[in-house]
Design an enzyme around this catalytic site. Sequence first.
Site, short mmCIF file in Angstrom:
data_model
loop_
_atom_site.label_atom_id
_atom_site.label_comp_id
_atom_site.label_asym_id
_atom_site.label_seq_id
_atom_site.Cartn_x
_atom_site.Cartn_y
_atom_site.Cartn_z
CE1 TYR A 113 37.17 -16.14 -3.54
CE2 TYR A 113 38.67 -14.42 -2.55
CZ TYR A 113 37.53 -14.75 -3.33
OH TYR A 113 36.82 -13.69 -3.72
CB SER A 135 41.76 -19.61 -7.17
OG SER A 135 41.03 -18.78 -6.49
CE LYS A 136 37.74 -15.28 -7.09
NZ LYS A 136 36.77 -15.27 -8.18
#
Length: 247
Positions: A151, A154-155
């Site tokens: 996560y 990906s951010k």
Amino acid sequence: MSKTVIVTGASRGIGRAIAIALSEREDLTNFVLISRTEEGLEETLNMMNPNKNIQYFPLDLSDYHAVQKLIHQIGEEYQTIDMLINVAGYANPKSLLETSIDDWEQTYKINVHSLFNITKETVKFMKKTGGKILNVASTAGSSARPGWLAYASSKAALISISQTLSEELSDYGILVYCISPGRCATELRKVLAPDEDPTTIMQPEHVGEVVNQLLSDNGICLDGQNIVVRKQVNKTPKKEKVLNQTT
């Protein structure tokens, strides 16, 4: 001239709050809401300004061809797409050794690949008249988050994409914004921090208000930056404050 806005992840949380806030503006007319959950999209529509022209589409953004077809349909119908708000996200937080390749690919498919796809298709129409793109990243993308590897990374990619596109698309008169909300009481946050009391952290409506201001004429100098939006934590109970600061 009527303006058209597309909001992904509009069935709940930050996406819903942004759609509701923007629907109160006089300069925006047509709204296209996209999410996988039809029931949630209906709820969002019913909370928006009823005087707006609103369409919603229950669609999985990882169905790239379906998304391309939809954006072409919207562009042909309205002849312009003035704003794209990329909110949809996915999280299944695990450490490196617990993260499967399937989890990794699913996280990037939703958070990065689908955003690339819908943005590319939208720009094909937006470049004719200019417009604004806003990507919702996370503070997890700019700091170490053990246990959130897929996560958080990906951010981080999303922050980089936003900064690069801000310069690449400037010749078309397209402004690209990126916001990184801190802890916010969303369904996604429940996955990331299941034991947290949601009443003690920032609410989606706070982010919606910031986005509304950012996409107004007053936000013209804030494109191309990673803008952190977070609630200030006070030791003694005081009125909530939401910080809007550039990193």
